[in-house]
Design a protein around this motif. Structure first.
Motif, PDB file in Angstrom:
ATOM      1  N   GLY A  89      19.198 -12.824  41.693  1.00  0.00           N
ATOM      2  CA  GLY A  89      18.659 -11.468  41.751  1.00  0.00           C
ATOM      3  C   GLY A  89      18.340 -11.064  43.178  1.00  0.00           C
ATOM      4  N   VAL A  90      18.374  -9.773  43.446  1.00  0.00           N
ATOM      5  CA  VAL A  90      18.158  -9.288  44.810  1.00  0.00           C
ATOM      6  C   VAL A  90      16.733  -9.588  45.299  1.00  0.00           C
ATOM      7  CG1 VAL A  90      17.497  -6.938  44.099  1.00  0.00           C
ATOM      8  CG2 VAL A  90      18.536  -7.293  46.329  1.00  0.00           C
ATOM      9  N   LYS A  91      15.765  -9.629  44.390  1.00  0.00           N
ATOM     10  CA  LYS A  91      14.379  -9.958  44.773  1.00  0.00           C
ATOM     11  C   LYS A  91      14.271 -11.401  45.264  1.00  0.00           C
ATOM     12  CE  LYS A  91      12.137  -6.658  41.647  1.00  0.00           C
ATOM     13  NZ  LYS A  91      11.255  -6.512  40.469  1.00  0.00           N
ATOM     14  N   PHE A  92      14.923 -12.329  44.526  1.00  0.00           N
ATOM     15  CA  PHE A  92      14.896 -13.741  44.910  1.00  0.00           C
ATOM     16  C   PHE A  92      15.731 -13.975  46.161  1.00  0.00           C
ATOM     17  CE2 PHE A  92      14.015 -13.794  40.329  1.00  0.00           C
ATOM     18  CZ  PHE A  92      12.837 -14.508  40.322  1.00  0.00           C
ATOM     19  N   LEU A  93      16.761 -13.146  46.332  1.00  0.00           N
ATOM     20  CA  LEU A  93      17.593 -13.235  47.532  1.00  0.00           C
ATOM     21  C   LEU A  93      16.772 -12.881  48.763  1.00  0.00           C
ATOM     22  CD1 LEU A  93      20.593 -13.910  48.044  1.00  0.00           C
ATOM     23  CD2 LEU A  93      21.067 -11.474  48.028  1.00  0.00           C
ATOM     24  N   LEU A  94      15.928 -11.888  48.631  1.00  0.00           N
ATOM     25  CA  LEU A  94      15.036 -11.486  49.736  1.00  0.00           C
ATOM     26  C   LEU A  94      14.027 -12.599  50.043  1.00  0.00           C
ATOM     27  CD1 LEU A  94      13.794  -9.494  51.737  1.00  0.00           C
ATOM     28  CD2 LEU A  94      12.590  -8.409  49.839  1.00  0.00           C
ATOM     29  N   LYS A  95      13.471 -13.201  48.987  1.00  0.00           N
ATOM     30  CA  LYS A  95      12.498 -14.288  49.182  1.00  0.00           C
ATOM     31  C   LYS A  95      13.123 -15.466  49.922  1.00  0.00           C
ATOM     32  CE  LYS A  95       9.366 -13.372  45.316  1.00  0.00           C
ATOM     33  NZ  LYS A  95       8.862 -13.873  44.018  1.00  0.00           N
ATOM     34  N   SER A  96      14.387 -15.778  49.576  1.00  0.00           N
ATOM     35  CA  SER A  96      15.071 -16.898  50.237  1.00  0.00           C
ATOM     36  C   SER A  96      15.362 -16.582  51.703  1.00  0.00           C
ATOM     37  CB  SER A  96      16.378 -17.228  49.507  1.00  0.00           C
ATOM     38  OG  SER A  96      17.306 -16.154  49.625  1.00  0.00           O
ATOM     39  N   CYS A 142      40.600   1.558  53.075  1.00  0.00           N
ATOM     40  CA  CYS A 142      40.292   1.642  54.517  1.00  0.00           C
ATOM     41  C   CYS A 142      38.920   2.258  54.784  1.00  0.00           C
ATOM     42  CB  CYS A 142      41.376   2.443  55.236  1.00  0.00           C
ATOM     43  SG  CYS A 142      41.353   4.214  54.871  1.00  0.00           S
ATOM     44  N   ILE A 143      38.291   2.823  53.761  1.00  0.00           N
ATOM     45  CA  ILE A 143      36.967   3.436  53.923  1.00  0.00           C
ATOM     46  C   ILE A 143      35.895   2.447  53.465  1.00  0.00           C
ATOM     47  CG2 ILE A 143      35.494   5.378  53.275  1.00  0.00           C
ATOM     48  CD1 ILE A 143      38.072   6.953  52.654  1.00  0.00           C
ATOM     49  N   ASP A 144      34.867   2.254  54.287  1.00  0.00           N
ATOM     50  CA  ASP A 144      33.781   1.336  53.947  1.00  0.00           C
ATOM     51  C   ASP A 144      32.551   2.106  53.472  1.00  0.00           C
ATOM     52  OD1 ASP A 144      35.128  -1.042  54.578  1.00  0.00           O
ATOM     53  OD2 ASP A 144      34.768  -0.722  56.712  1.00  0.00           O
ATOM     54  N   LEU A 145      31.767   1.435  52.666  1.00  0.00           N
ATOM     55  CA  LEU A 145      30.548   2.042  52.118  1.00  0.00           C
ATOM     56  C   LEU A 145      29.315   1.493  52.829  1.00  0.00           C
ATOM     57  CD1 LEU A 145      28.969   3.667  49.893  1.00  0.00           C
ATOM     58  CD2 LEU A 145      29.057   1.581  48.527  1.00  0.00           C
ATOM     59  N   ILE A 146      28.437   2.400  53.245  1.00  0.00           N
ATOM     60  CA  ILE A 146      27.096   2.022  53.729  1.00  0.00           C
ATOM     61  C   ILE A 146      26.100   2.713  52.807  1.00  0.00           C
ATOM     62  CG2 ILE A 146      25.444   2.135  55.625  1.00  0.00           C
ATOM     63  CD1 ILE A 146      27.774   2.200  57.553  1.00  0.00           C
ATOM     64  N   SER A 147      25.354   1.930  52.060  1.00  0.00           N
ATOM     65  CA  SER A 147      24.462   2.518  51.054  1.00  0.00           C
ATOM     66  C   SER A 147      23.130   1.784  51.018  1.00  0.00           C
ATOM     67  CB  SER A 147      25.125   2.443  49.673  1.00  0.00           C
ATOM     68  OG  SER A 147      24.252   2.907  48.672  1.00  0.00           O
ATOM     69  N   MET A 148      22.094   2.540  50.687  1.00  0.00           N
ATOM     70  CA  MET A 148      20.811   1.920  50.370  1.00  0.00           C
ATOM     71  C   MET A 148      20.957   1.245  48.999  1.00  0.00           C
ATOM     72  SD  MET A 148      18.543   2.616  52.773  1.00  0.00           S
ATOM     73  CE  MET A 148      16.891   2.706  52.079  1.00  0.00           C
ATOM     74  N   VAL A 149      20.199   0.182  48.790  1.00  0.00           N
ATOM     75  CA  VAL A 149      20.245  -0.542  47.516  1.00  0.00           C
ATOM     76  C   VAL A 149      18.817  -0.737  47.027  1.00  0.00           C
ATOM     77  CG1 VAL A 149      20.979  -2.648  46.335  1.00  0.00           C
ATOM     78  CG2 VAL A 149      22.349  -1.740  48.204  1.00  0.00           C
ATOM     79  N   LYS A 150      18.603  -0.441  45.755  1.00  0.00           N
ATOM     80  CA  LYS A 150      17.264  -0.643  45.185  1.00  0.00           C
ATOM     81  C   LYS A 150      16.982  -2.131  45.029  1.00  0.00           C
ATOM     82  CE  LYS A 150      16.874   3.611  42.476  1.00  0.00           C
ATOM     83  NZ  LYS A 150      16.785   4.170  41.109  1.00  0.00           N
ATOM     84  N   ILE A 151      15.770  -2.543  45.362  1.00  0.00           N
ATOM     85  CA  ILE A 151      15.362  -3.924  45.122  1.00  0.00           C
ATOM     86  C   ILE A 151      14.789  -3.989  43.709  1.00  0.00           C
ATOM     87  CG2 ILE A 151      13.872  -5.821  45.894  1.00  0.00           C
ATOM     88  CD1 ILE A 151      14.058  -4.760  48.702  1.00  0.00           C
ATOM     89  N   ASN A 152      15.716  -4.172  42.744  1.00  0.00           N
ATOM     90  CA  ASN A 152      15.302  -4.219  41.336  1.00  0.00           C
ATOM     91  C   ASN A 152      15.937  -5.439  40.662  1.00  0.00           C
ATOM     92  OD1 ASN A 152      17.945  -3.336  41.268  1.00  0.00           O
ATOM     93  ND2 ASN A 152      17.470  -1.292  40.547  1.00  0.00           N
ATOM     94  N   ASN A 153      16.530  -5.255  39.508  1.00  0.00           N
ATOM     95  CA  ASN A 153      17.063  -6.398  38.749  1.00  0.00           C
ATOM     96  C   ASN A 153      18.562  -6.626  38.980  1.00  0.00           C
ATOM     97  OD1 ASN A 153      14.538  -6.859  37.513  1.00  0.00           O
ATOM     98  ND2 ASN A 153      14.941  -5.232  36.040  1.00  0.00           N
ATOM     99  N   VAL A 213      22.008  -8.168  40.286  1.00  0.00           N
ATOM    100  CA  VAL A 213      22.380  -9.566  40.506  1.00  0.00           C
ATOM    101  C   VAL A 213      23.573  -9.625  41.448  1.00  0.00           C
ATOM    102  CG1 VAL A 213      23.224 -11.669  39.395  1.00  0.00           C
ATOM    103  CG2 VAL A 213      21.491 -10.279  38.264  1.00  0.00           C
ATOM    104  N   PHE A 214      23.510 -10.540  42.433  1.00  0.00           N
ATOM    105  CA  PHE A 214      24.602 -10.764  43.388  1.00  0.00           C
ATOM    106  C   PHE A 214      25.002 -12.234  43.337  1.00  0.00           C
ATOM    107  CE2 PHE A 214      22.242  -7.115  44.843  1.00  0.00           C
ATOM    108  CZ  PHE A 214      23.215  -6.232  45.282  1.00  0.00           C
ATOM    109  N   LYS A 215      26.268 -12.499  43.658  1.00  0.00           N
ATOM    110  CA  LYS A 215      26.771 -13.874  43.699  1.00  0.00           C
ATOM    111  C   LYS A 215      26.814 -14.337  45.148  1.00  0.00           C
ATOM    112  CE  LYS A 215      29.589 -13.650  39.514  1.00  0.00           C
ATOM    113  NZ  LYS A 215      30.958 -13.748  38.950  1.00  0.00           N
ATOM    114  N   VAL A 216      26.241 -15.518  45.414  1.00  0.00           N
ATOM    115  CA  VAL A 216      26.163 -16.039  46.779  1.00  0.00           C
ATOM    116  C   VAL A 216      26.656 -17.479  46.818  1.00  0.00           C
ATOM    117  CG1 VAL A 216      24.264 -14.539  47.465  1.00  0.00           C
ATOM    118  CG2 VAL A 216      23.755 -16.748  46.438  1.00  0.00           C
ATOM    119  N   GLY A 217      27.005 -17.911  48.021  1.00  0.00           N
ATOM    120  CA  GLY A 217      27.420 -19.301  48.225  1.00  0.00           C
ATOM    121  C   GLY A 217      28.838 -19.584  47.782  1.00  0.00           C
TER     122      GLY A 217
END
Length: 435
Positions: free
Chosen positions: A388-395, A364-375, A377-381
């Motif tokens: 990678g988070v860098k390419f995610l930002l570019k898109s 029931c508790i949610d997390l709000i956190s800063m995230v480093k823009i480094n290497n 990896v996140f899954k999308v779609g």
């Protein structure tokens, strides 16, 4: 002329002293509302004579408000209107390893919460959050217990001190300090060697488990082989011969598997021995926690019971801040400080943090956190492709951003999956900043 200056100086000092008396009396009245004497009565048995823990704590709380940085300054200040103990009483209480200062802090926070809630009628539902942050606590003197060289990310240099991890509760109007831990840093070189030894030990344990299973399989095949021989001797036919050959083949394969695992165990054991030797050399000749062996030996040490609170603090100093963060959050929830959100900065964001928070109170508790823009990896779609988070930002930058007029910010929102957990990433640009 000198007489006039002295008279003016005495007048100023008297005025300051009078102001301090009024301030200390006012603060004492406020502190009385917290009923420290009542709630801290359980600690009074730890003092055989003299002042109670509650009275000492009351005077200690007033210290920073009257400009007293320590006990010496408080006694030198000579605040009237309060009965003050001598310095030994303060230091004896402060250094008592059986006093649970964590409980004292929680008692104060609970009492504040009670005093505020009983006199106010909630007009709107407020956002509640538990905030975690760490800071550098700089010290002087290598003889302090559990002290270490700690990296200061602001000045980019190593400083003697502790890393202080703080936990506070925001109820929508007030911020309450709930908990804290002190940590010492091992250093990257020490972490690397320790991790090597831990990995090697883990590999040896896993190989031994595999070897045990393979030997059990070999014993089973051997028993089957022993039962198949009498059947061939008794009655030779195609079925018995085929069964005997199959059993022989399984036995040979099991034997080869055992041999391979034994060879691997020798390799893993040698790797463990090498890692252990490096660890031993580091402890004897290297700089552990940024200090030499002589400097570590000179540190303050005291034999204390494993059941006391001071022993717990010692153990916490060598645990990771991420591990302690989850422990502190569980303790806060247990004490009825249940937040809607947990706020952290980028230093804490990791898989174990997300999993740990979601394991509390059925997620029931949610997390709000800063995230480093480094290497990372996140899954999308829909196809859950890794990016990678860098390419995610570019898109994201190819699309039009959303705007928030209240904070003069523009942002991109992207739903994704991070190691099995669904979350939203926000790329935010504040004001006219180019970042």
């Amino acid at each position: 002329m000198q007489h006039i200056k002295c008279t003016e100086k005495i007048g100023v000092l008297k005025e300051v002293a009078h102001t301090d008396v009024i301030l200390s009396d006012s603060l004492a009245k406020v502190i009385d509302k917290f009923e420290t004497e009542k709630y801290l009565s359980s600690f009074n048995r730890l003092k055989d004579k003299g002042f109670t823990i509650g009275s000492l704590l009351k005077a200690s709380v007033i210290m920073p408000f009257v400009g007293a940085a320590n006990v010496y300054a408080l006694l030198k200040h000579g605040i009237t209107g309060m009965v003050l103990a001598k310095k030994d009483a303060y230091y004896t209480a402060k250094n008592n390893e059986y006093i649970d200062w964590r409980s004292v802090l929680y008692m104060t926070a609970k009492r504040f919460k009670h005093l505020v809630n009983k006199d106010t009628v909630p007009t709107e539902k407020r956002v509640t959050a538990i905030i975690f942050d760490d800071t550098l606590l700089e010290k002087s003197g290598k003889g302090i217990e559990k002290i270490s060289l700690t990296f200061d990310h602001v000045t980019k240099r190593f400083v003697l001190g502790y890393k202080l991890l703080l936990c506070g509760f925001w109820d929508g109007a007030s911020f309450l300090p709930l908990d804290y831990t002190l940590h010492r840093e091992k250093g990257s070189r020490q972490d690397e060697i320790t991790s090597q030894y831990q990995r090697a030990t883990k590999a040896v344990g896993a190989t031994k488990t595999l070897l045990k299973k393979a030997q059990q399989q070999l014993d089973m095949c051997h028993k089957k082989l022993l039962t198949s021989k009498p059947r061939i001797t008794k009655k030779t036919n195609l079925l018995n011969n085929a069964w005997h050959k199959q059993t022989q083949l399984l036995y040979q394969r099991a034997g080869l598997e055992v041999q391979d695992i034994e060879d691997q165990l020798v390799i893993d054991t040698n790797a463990q021995a090498v890692a252990k030797l490096k660890l031993k050399q580091m402890y004897s000749h290297g700089r552990l926690f940024g200090l030499t062996k002589t400097e570590r030996k000179a540190q303050f040490k005291k034999s204390i019971s494993a059941k006391c609170c001071g022993y717990t603090r010692r153990k916490e100093a060598d645990r990771s801040k991420g591990e302690q963060l989850i422990t502190m959050l569980k303790r806060a929830v247990k004490n009825n400080f249940i937040p809607q959100y947990v706020l952290t900065d980028s230093w804490f964001f990791c898989e174990s943090l997300i999993v740990g928070i979601k394991s509390i109170r059925n997620g029931c508790i949610d997390l709000i956190s800063m995230v480093k823009i480094n290497n990372q990896v996140f899954k999308v779609g829909k196809d859950q492709r890794e990016i990678g988070v860098k390419f995610l930002l570019k898109s994201c930058l190819t699309n039009k951003p959303s705007n928030c007029k209240k904070f003069h910010a523009s942002y991109y929102k992207r739903s994704c999956n991070y190691k099995g957990t669904a979350l939203n990433l926000f790329f935010v640009k504040m004001g006219r900043s180019s970042n």
